[in-house]
Write a protein that holds these residues in place. Structure first.
Motif, short mmCIF file in Angstrom:
data_model
loop_
_atom_site.label_atom_id
_atom_site.label_comp_id
_atom_site.label_asym_id
_atom_site.label_seq_id
_atom_site.Cartn_x
_atom_site.Cartn_y
_atom_site.Cartn_z
N MET A 1 -11.84 13.74 10.55
CA MET A 1 -12.72 12.61 10.24
C MET A 1 -12.21 11.93 8.97
N VAL A 2 -12.47 10.63 8.91
CA VAL A 2 -12.09 9.82 7.75
C VAL A 2 -13.34 9.06 7.30
N ALA A 3 -13.53 8.99 6.00
CA ALA A 3 -14.66 8.24 5.46
C ALA A 3 -14.64 6.81 6.00
N PRO A 4 -15.79 6.26 6.36
CA PRO A 4 -15.82 4.90 6.89
C PRO A 4 -15.10 3.89 6.00
N SER A 5 -15.17 4.06 4.69
CA SER A 5 -14.55 3.12 3.75
C SER A 5 -13.03 3.17 3.76
N HIS A 6 -12.44 4.20 4.38
CA HIS A 6 -10.99 4.36 4.33
C HIS A 6 -10.32 4.33 5.70
N ARG A 7 -11.04 3.92 6.71
CA ARG A 7 -10.45 3.81 8.03
C ARG A 7 -9.54 2.58 8.09
N GLY A 8 -8.53 2.66 8.94
CA GLY A 8 -7.60 1.55 9.10
C GLY A 8 -6.59 1.45 7.98
N ARG A 9 -6.46 2.50 7.18
CA ARG A 9 -5.55 2.48 6.03
C ARG A 9 -4.53 3.61 6.11
N ARG A 10 -4.31 4.13 7.31
CA ARG A 10 -3.30 5.16 7.60
C ARG A 10 -3.67 6.56 7.16
N PHE A 11 -4.88 6.75 6.65
CA PHE A 11 -5.30 8.11 6.26
C PHE A 11 -5.44 9.00 7.50
N GLY A 12 -5.98 8.46 8.58
CA GLY A 12 -6.12 9.25 9.80
C GLY A 12 -4.77 9.71 10.34
N MET B 1 0.85 -1.18 0.00
CA MET B 1 0.00 0.00 0.00
C MET B 1 0.89 1.24 0.00
N SER B 2 0.59 2.18 -0.87
CA SER B 2 1.37 3.41 -0.92
C SER B 2 0.95 4.32 0.24
N ASP B 3 1.82 5.27 0.55
CA ASP B 3 1.52 6.21 1.62
C ASP B 3 0.32 7.07 1.24
N PRO B 4 -0.54 7.35 2.21
CA PRO B 4 -1.68 8.23 1.94
C PRO B 4 -1.19 9.61 1.52
N ILE B 5 -1.96 10.26 0.68
CA ILE B 5 -1.64 11.61 0.22
C ILE B 5 -2.52 12.59 0.97
N VAL B 6 -1.88 13.62 1.54
CA VAL B 6 -2.60 14.70 2.22
C VAL B 6 -2.15 16.01 1.58
N ARG B 7 -3.12 16.87 1.30
CA ARG B 7 -2.82 18.16 0.70
C ARG B 7 -3.75 19.21 1.29
N ALA B 8 -3.42 20.46 1.04
CA ALA B 8 -4.28 21.55 1.49
C ALA B 8 -5.65 21.42 0.83
N ALA B 9 -6.68 21.70 1.59
CA ALA B 9 -8.04 21.65 1.05
C ALA B 9 -8.25 22.76 0.03
N ARG B 10 -9.09 22.47 -0.95
CA ARG B 10 -9.45 23.43 -1.99
C ARG B 10 -10.97 23.54 -2.05
N SER B 11 -11.44 24.59 -2.69
CA SER B 11 -12.89 24.81 -2.73
C SER B 11 -13.62 23.64 -3.39
N GLU B 12 -13.00 22.99 -4.37
CA GLU B 12 -13.68 21.86 -5.02
C GLU B 12 -13.79 20.63 -4.13
N ASP B 13 -13.15 20.65 -2.97
CA ASP B 13 -13.23 19.53 -2.02
C ASP B 13 -14.47 19.62 -1.13
N ILE B 14 -15.13 20.76 -1.10
CA ILE B 14 -16.22 20.97 -0.15
C ILE B 14 -17.36 19.97 -0.36
N ASP B 15 -17.79 19.74 -1.59
CA ASP B 15 -18.89 18.78 -1.81
C ASP B 15 -18.54 17.37 -1.33
N PRO B 16 -17.37 16.82 -1.71
CA PRO B 16 -17.04 15.50 -1.17
C PRO B 16 -16.90 15.49 0.35
N LEU B 17 -16.40 16.58 0.93
CA LEU B 17 -16.30 16.65 2.38
C LEU B 17 -17.67 16.67 3.03
#
Length: 171
Positions: free
Chosen positions: A85-96, A1-17
């Motif tokens: 918060m982390v989406a339920p589908s992505h917990r336990g995968r180092r995103f948190g 598994m590759s390392d999770p990617i974290v970046r600064a939030a952008r306005s287009e992220d609001i709907d998925p958030l």
């Protein structure tokens, strides 16, 4: 598994958030936000936070999908308060953990002496992750969050000290 990617939030992220917040709130387990929250107010706050000047606001992505967020907010009593918060589908995968590290890094760059967070006692997986990252319990608030159904949940205040060598302003 590759390392999770974290970046600064952008306005287009609001709907998925917003969709992630809806899913996590519906679980009625890990965050104080409950279904039926004021979506317009939350959206407006997040939209005002994407510039990254007043609030540290980061997202985790899996491919092109936004799967989590961390926000670090100035707080009058605690200095900096972190929420995530982390989406339920992505917990336990180092995103948190990756999100937590980004939030801590944001505080370090601003010369913060510590970062705080609140967690429910029953959220043992998150508490263990926070402890692995150096957070310690500093207070316990019984009946702190009153749910719509009348239940009152306790919260734990945790703190991570940032030693001088970790603080950007002290380097």
């Amino acid at each position: 598994m590759s390392d999770p990617i974290v970046r600064a939030a952008r306005s287009e992220d609001i709907d998925p958030l917003m969709a992630i917040l809806d899913a996590v709130a519906a679980e009625d387990l890990y965050i104080s936000t409950e279904p039926g929250y004021d979506r317009d107010s939350r959206r407006a706050f997040w939209e005002s936070s994407v510039d990254g000047t007043r609030v540290g606001f980061f997202v985790a992505v899996d491919g092109t999908a936004v799967v989590g967020l961390v926000g670090v907010y100035p707080h009058a009593e605690y200095g900096y308060l972190l929420g995530m918060m982390v989406a339920p589908s992505h917990r336990g995968r180092r995103f948190g953990a990756a999100l937590l590290d980004a939030g801590i890094g944001w505080v370090r760059k601003r010369g913060g002496r510590a970062v705080h967070l609140l967690v429910f006692p029953h959220n043992t997986v998150a508490r263990q992750m926070y402890e692995r990252r150096g957070f310690k319990q500093v207070d316990y608030f019984p009946h702190d969050v009153v749910r719509r159904n009348g239940d009152a949940w306790d919260t734990i205040l945790m703190r991570k000290e940032l030693v001088a060598s970790e603080r950007g302003a002290d380097l």
